[in-house]
Design a protein around this motif. Structure first.
Motif, PDB file in Angstrom:
ATOM      1  N   UNK A 129      -4.645   4.299   6.142  1.00 55.40           N
ATOM      2  CA  UNK A 129      -5.934   4.988   6.331  1.00 55.40           C
ATOM      3  C   UNK A 129      -5.935   6.261   5.499  1.00 55.40           C
ATOM      4  N   UNK A 130      -6.115   6.120   4.187  1.00 54.49           N
ATOM      5  CA  UNK A 130      -6.020   7.306   3.318  1.00 54.49           C
ATOM      6  C   UNK A 130      -7.187   8.269   3.541  1.00 54.49           C
ATOM      7  N   UNK A 189      -4.843  15.685  -1.526  1.00 58.09           N
ATOM      8  CA  UNK A 189      -5.280  15.304  -0.173  1.00 58.09           C
ATOM      9  C   UNK A 189      -4.307  14.301   0.440  1.00 58.09           C
ATOM     10  N   UNK A 190      -3.856  13.342  -0.368  1.00 57.50           N
ATOM     11  CA  UNK A 190      -2.912  12.333   0.126  1.00 57.50           C
ATOM     12  C   UNK A 190      -1.585  12.988   0.512  1.00 57.50           C
ATOM     13  N   UNK A 191      -1.110  13.897  -0.342  1.00 57.18           N
ATOM     14  CA  UNK A 191       0.140  14.595  -0.026  1.00 57.18           C
ATOM     15  C   UNK A 191      -0.003  15.367   1.289  1.00 57.18           C
ATOM     16  N   UNK A 206       0.828  -1.211   0.000  1.00 58.15           N
ATOM     17  CA  UNK A 206       0.000   0.000   0.000  1.00 58.15           C
ATOM     18  C   UNK A 206       0.861   1.259   0.000  1.00 58.15           C
ATOM     19  N   UNK A 207       1.910   1.245   0.814  1.00 58.42           N
ATOM     20  CA  UNK A 207       2.790   2.414   0.890  1.00 58.42           C
ATOM     21  C   UNK A 207       3.517   2.622  -0.436  1.00 58.42           C
ATOM     22  N   UNK A 240       5.138   8.148   8.229  1.00 59.09           N
ATOM     23  CA  UNK A 240       3.990   8.946   7.791  1.00 59.09           C
ATOM     24  C   UNK A 240       3.343   8.326   6.555  1.00 59.09           C
ATOM     25  N   UNK A 241       4.168   7.881   5.618  1.00 62.61           N
ATOM     26  CA  UNK A 241       3.652   7.268   4.389  1.00 62.61           C
ATOM     27  C   UNK A 241       2.874   5.993   4.712  1.00 62.61           C
TER      28      UNK A 241
END
Length: 683
Positions: free
Chosen positions: A569-570, A495-497, A472-473, A562-563
């Motif tokens: 949990x995106x 948003x992900x960033x 996932x990462x 953090x990644x």
């Protein structure tokens, strides 16, 4: 008395009068009718009397306003004005007092708080100006740098240097006739400030036989200090990020007679001291001891620290108000230049252009000459060598060649400041403007609304360097590395960033190397936004990811963790789902979740600032946008976040919000035949 009031389709007031004096009165009156509640809140803020009707939450500001002697300084500056300027300001105040009762009847906030409209004094506009701008130079940053030096070490005093969490940034640019379709210059930009409802800028037009000016006024202050177009010349400003306020650590002692003495370089000297009482709604009144030493008023009076503030208007009894009527009467760049010679505070970068091809790019304001230590941190009042020895003159200026950009970065004002905004906005604007040689006024919207985030680079470089990630990462990493780096409201990549960035900020703030800064010092609550570690890490993230006390391996580990956290949990929606407008209002009436999502981010040209690691909500952003066309003034454009009216239920209270959100601009209407006359009974 001949005063005519017209409105355009956006409800923006266009005022006509027989002379500049009557016009000033008309401006005060129409502002009181449109913005009575806002004016009264500003008057009370300047006097330090807001807690009496807003409650204990406003007490910290009131205590600061009293201690810093804002109202008394405004009185002094008013008394020192030349007679014509004093009369001109007085006419505005007369107009406010004429219109306030009518305005208050239309504003339900008065009934809701039990507040009756008060009386404006001739000096009140100067007090409003002072209270609006006293924190613009960010003197609380010196408290923070002092803490860093004492706890982390002298070598780290400038480690967190960046555009801090509560400063005000802005963009501005000037394109000369060689680069426009019309052959005449265009001046454009957007001031970034705390977004307040109603807005901090008022679109207005002031016309009399001597002049006819459109621009953005500060409610409560006559004229158009920051942004205006007289038909033949237009001007605009940004914050120069200059450093012109000093903090002194004081030693005080009580005398037998109940007085106070302060230790200066020449020994003990009497300080001026008195007590004021601050009324608090639904609570007991609070007494505040107001102490002023030879350096200035004491703004921190704690068990461990007593600190005084020295600021130019308090020292010189000058606020620069003589520049305001001179700007209205300006015809050329030379006139604007001369007017800004009288400017005091805040210290601004000014751009101007006229119909004769003249251009101006300079710094204006009062910056004292004193040692570098004063500029960096709190200095000891009792040590010699920290005195002010005159002012910086002449102020920096440079010629305009094709394009000039101002965006709070190092540059023109470098000799006058310590901390500036990162160069990203300035560089991006310059690059965008280089793309065309035939700019038009409507084309400037593309610059205003650019969402490219150059400051993402250091974090994404570390993301790219991460080995051995889970599935996932790895997918998230690949997504971020392919992302176009645009902070668009509808972007899930943005948003992900932002989620990864926030998680990195929180981890770095918890790192043992920075742990000594986690506990904020015992300074007044008003200064805590400058003293909290998470916002400091957030705004200095580029620096902390490429250097500083956190070892490289730990920086990489923080990014990895953090990644993995965000991959597991995106974020549920796009950037705009959490990056929402969060305007300040004296009486908030709208639930947070009803405000719209926003494009942009702190370091984008479209600078809608959040506090990474703390909140994605945006309390700061473009408080207005303007495009001044020197070919034809009626081709100029402008917009504010809400509308011309501050009255709930008024059709022009928020009619510009949809336009502002999408980066649109409203036309500046100058043809009186296209305006609607409004009848006002004049007593």
């Amino acid at each position: 008395m001949s005063i005519e009031v017209y409105r355009d389709t956006w409800g923006i007031p266009h005022l006509r009068a027989a002379d500049a004096h009557e016009l000033s009165r008309a401006q005060g009156r129409i502002t009181a009718l449109d913005r009575a509640w806002q004016l009264e809140v500003e008057r009370h803020r300047a006097q330090g009397t807001t807690a009496a009707f807003l409650g204990a939450d406003s007490l910290d500001w009131d205590l600061f306003a009293r201690r810093a002697r804002l109202a008394d300084t405004a009185r002094r500056c008013f008394d020192a004005l030349d007679a014509p300027t004093r009369a001109w300001v007085g006419a505005y105040v007369d107009g406010v007092n004429e219109g306030l009762a009518d305005g208050a009847r239309r504003a339900p906030e008065f009934a809701a708080t039990g507040l009756a409209p008060g009386r404006w004094e001739p000096w009140t506009p100067l007090a409003v100006w002072l209270s609006t701008h006293i924190l613009f130079a960010g003197f609380p940053t010196k408290l923070w740098r002092d803490v860093v030096a004492r706890r982390l070490g002298e070598e780290h005093v400038e480690l967190f240097a960046t555009d801090g969490p509560a400063t005000s940034g802005s963009n501005g640019w000037l394109v000369t006739g060689e680069r426009t379709a019309s052959g005449a210059a265009i001046v454009a930009g957007d001031p970034h400030r705390f977004i307040e409802a109603p807005g901090v800028y008022q679109q207005i037009r002031l016309a009399c036989p001597e002049f006819d000016v459109v621009g953005l006024a500060v409610p409560g202050v006559p004229g158009m200090a920051h942004f205006g177009h007289t038909g033949t010349v237009a001007w605009a400003i940004t914050n120069a990020m200059a450093d012109y306020q000093d903090l002194y650590r004081e030693q005080l002692r009580r005398t037998d007679g109940g007085g106070v003495e302060a230790l200066g370089p020449g020994g003990w000297a009497p300080a001026r001291v008195h007590t004021e009482t601050v009324e608090v709604k639904d609570a007991a009144p609070v007494d505040v001891e107001v102490i002023e030493t030879d350096r200035g008023p004491v703004v921190v009076d704690g068990p461990d620290d007593v600190i005084s503030l020295r600021y130019p208007p308090r020292v010189t009894a000058e606020l620069g108000f003589t520049a305001l009527p001179a700007l209205l009467a300006a015809r050329t760049v030379a006139d604007v230049d001369r007017a800004f010679d009288r400017w005091i505070e805040p210290v601004n970068v000014v751009q101007a252009a006229d119909t004769e091809g003249g251009t101006l790019h300079r710094v204006a304001g009062y910056v004292p000459v004193r040692p570098r230590d004063n500029r960096l941190r709190v200095v000891p009042a009792w040590e010699p060598g920290h005195e002010w020895t005159g002012r910086h003159e002449p102020m920096p200026r440079e010629a305009v060649d094709g394009v000039a950009v101002m965006a709070n970065a190092r540059g023109l004002a470098s000799p006058l400041g310590v901390e500036f905004a990162p160069p990203h906005r300035a560089e991006r604007i310059a690059r965008l403007l280089d793309a065309s040689k035939s700019w038009t006024a409507p084309g400037m919207a593309a610059v205003h609304t650019d969402t490219h985030l150059a400051s993402a680079r250091p974090l994404l470089s570390l993301v790219a360097a991460l080995p051995d990630l889970g599935l996932r990462a790895r997918e998230l990493r690949d997504r971020l590395l392919c992302w176009n780096r645009r902070m668009a409201a509808d972007s899930t990549d943005a948003a992900a960033f932002a989620a990864v960035r926030g998680a990195v900020v929180r981890r770095l703030a918890r790192h043992p190397a920075l742990a000594v800064l986690a506990e904020p010092p015992a300074y007044p609550a008003l200064f805590q936004p400058w003293l909290a570690l998470v916002p400091r890490v957030a705004y200095a993230l580029e620096t902390l990811l490429t250097g500083g006390p956190v070892p490289p391996a730990d920086r990489l580990a923080a990014v990895r963790a953090a990644l993995e956290e965000v991959a597991a949990a995106p974020p549920a929606g796009p950037w705009g789902a959490t990056h929402r407008l969060a305007p300040w209002a004296a009486l908030p009436e709208d639930p947070d979740d009803t405000w719209p999502g926003l494009d942009g981010d702190h370091d984008c040209v479209l600078s809608t600032s959040s506090v990474p690691g703390l909140t994605d909500r945006s309390a700061r952003g473009p408080a207005a946008r303007y495009v001044w066309d020197l070919a034809r003034r009626e081709d100029s454009l402008w917009v504010v976040p809400f509308g011309a009216s501050g009255i709930p239920g008024d059709p022009h209270r928020r009619d510009q919000l949809p336009l502002w959100l999408q980066g649109g601009l409203a036309p500046v209407i100058t043809d009186w035949n296209r305006l609607t006359e409004e009848r006002h009974d004049h007593h």
